[in-house]
Design an enzyme around this catalytic site. Structure first.
Site, PDB file in Angstrom:
ATOM      1  N   GLU A 250      13.084 -32.561  -9.723  1.00  0.00           N
ATOM      2  CA  GLU A 250      12.540 -31.822  -8.586  1.00  0.00           C
ATOM      3  C   GLU A 250      11.037 -32.069  -8.509  1.00  0.00           C
ATOM      4  O   GLU A 250      10.333 -31.962  -9.518  1.00  0.00           O
ATOM      5  CB  GLU A 250      12.798 -30.318  -8.722  1.00  0.00           C
ATOM      6  CG  GLU A 250      12.177 -29.481  -7.604  1.00  0.00           C
ATOM      7  CD  GLU A 250      12.473 -27.991  -7.740  1.00  0.00           C
ATOM      8  OE1 GLU A 250      13.554 -27.658  -8.267  1.00  0.00           O
ATOM      9  OE2 GLU A 250      11.625 -27.174  -7.318  1.00  0.00           O
ATOM     10  N   GLU A 255       3.825 -25.486  -2.975  1.00  0.00           N
ATOM     11  CA  GLU A 255       4.381 -24.135  -2.961  1.00  0.00           C
ATOM     12  C   GLU A 255       3.221 -23.150  -2.883  1.00  0.00           C
ATOM     13  O   GLU A 255       2.164 -23.389  -3.465  1.00  0.00           O
ATOM     14  CB  GLU A 255       5.197 -23.851  -4.222  1.00  0.00           C
ATOM     15  CG  GLU A 255       6.487 -24.619  -4.341  1.00  0.00           C
ATOM     16  CD  GLU A 255       7.247 -24.254  -5.600  1.00  0.00           C
ATOM     17  OE1 GLU A 255       8.196 -23.474  -5.513  1.00  0.00           O
ATOM     18  OE2 GLU A 255       6.856 -24.760  -6.673  1.00  0.00           O
TER      19      GLU A 255
END
Length: 374
Positions: A250, A255
């Site tokens: 990932e 974020e």
């Protein structure tokens, strides 16, 4: 003696009759309030505060103009209300002498998307359409009327296989929370009940449509804000249907975990997750804006430079973190990945929304561009 008593009774009746008034005459004697003055102040996130004064007033009633709302009695001479929907609203303030005797003032307020915190900024950083040594391999500028077939939606809450999408998130993902507007891809997080959840949002991906391996990725976007709000631009290994996470790898391009505490609304994170010889591993870095700015105030460009032996994160073309991915245990990062864009609500990392969190919240993406080395 009897005559005197009768005369006195008659005299008293005469006095009572002379001193009485009809109900109409009593009403006419009520003194109406005078000099009603109203001050309106508009704050952040749709908050409107009123202060009002009047002479000869016993109490006030106020209506903020929502649907068929009737004026309600308030304590003191102040009142406030938080609007959630843009539009024009007629505020009514009544100064009462009695329940039926009053004067009133009406004022029209206009609530804009910007006042609600859901408008888009008109400034910010932009990136070029070309870089030396790279060619544009794929992009979406979101200027069409309908979303490209390169994007597919994930619907629901992750159940039964990945309830809360593995993070105890609180939203139910829906297609309806995504729209193309003013040249942007807009995801709206709402406080509403769907699928047993109290919030809704959207999650999009290019899985099965577009995969990428190495190069540079630029995503220009204006972020939301608020406790429990969690927007992300990220990637998963295309082989996730064959190998479990985190063995597929990932890559979190960006974020943000929203909230006022510790400058969270102004901080971007970039992270890798992988399988380190049978054990879960993760590492990353972050960058915070200075001077009290938050990421919602302007558009920013969130970038990733992905090479065979290194991944580098940039905010507005300035490097803030870099990682060596040459070890054999990180081989998942040398395989194809697909893109994801989502806005979660709540979860293990950001925590849940609280009284300070305002809905709706919007994530606006101006473009996604993927470049490959020539």
């Amino acid at each position: 003696m009897m005559m005197k008593v009768l005369q006195m009774v008659s005299f008293l009746l005469t006095l009572l009759t002379a001193g009485s008034c009809s109900q109409e005459e009593v009403d006419q004697q009520v003194m109406l309030p005078q000099n009603l003055e109203v001050i309106v102040e508009a704050g952040e996130n749709g908050l409107v505060a009123l202060s009002f004064t009047a002479d000869q007033v016993n109490f006030f009633r106020v209506s903020f103009g929502e649907e068929s709302e009737m004026p309600e009695r308030v304590s003191g001479n102040e009142a406030s209300f938080r609007y959630n929907t843009p539009g024009e609203y007629t505020i009514t303030v009544q100064a009462h002498a009695t329940e039926t005797d009053f004067i009133q003032e009406e004022l029209v307020v206009t609530i804009t998307e910007q006042m609600l915190g859901i408008g888009f900024p008109d400034s910010g950083f932009s990136s070029p359409m070309a870089y030396e040594g790279y060619s544009l391999a794929w992009n979406d500028e979101f200027e069409a009327e309908t979303l490209s077939n390169d994007w597919v939606f994930e619907i629901g809450d992750g159940c039964p296989d990945l309830c809360g999408w593995g993070n105890n998130e609180l939203q139910y993902y829906r297609r309806e929370n995504t729209e193309l507007k003013e040249g942007y891809l807009v995801i709206t997080a709402k406080e509403e009940s769907r699928g047993g959840k109290n919030y809704t949002s959207s999650r999009l991906k290019t899985q099965g449509q577009e995969n990428f391996q190495f190069g540079r990725i630029d995503i220009r976007a204006a972020l939301p804000q608020g406790q429990g709000i969690w927007p992300a631009f990220w990637m998963l290994g295309e082989n996730i249907t064959e190998v479990p996470w985190p063995a597929c790898g990932e890559i979190d391009i960006m974020e943000m975990i929203g909230g006022n505490a510790d400058g969270r609304d102004n901080t971007v994170h970039g992270t890798l997750h992988w399988d380190n010889n049978g054990s879960y591993a993760s590492d990353g870095g972050k960058r915070s804006l200075s001077d009290g700015a938050i990421l919602k105030d302007n558009f920013h460009v969130y970038s990733l430079i992905w090479e065979e032996d290194r991944i580098t994160w940039l905010l507005d073309d300035e490097v803030f973190h870099s990682m060596d991915i040459s070890p054999a245990a990180m081989d998942e990062f040398r395989k194809p990945f697909f893109l994801l864009i989502n806005m979660a609500v709540g979860g293990n990392w950001p925590g849940n929304p609280d009284a300070s969190t305002r809905f709706p919240q919007q994530l606006a993406v101006d473009y996604v561009r993927v470049f490959e080395k020539e």
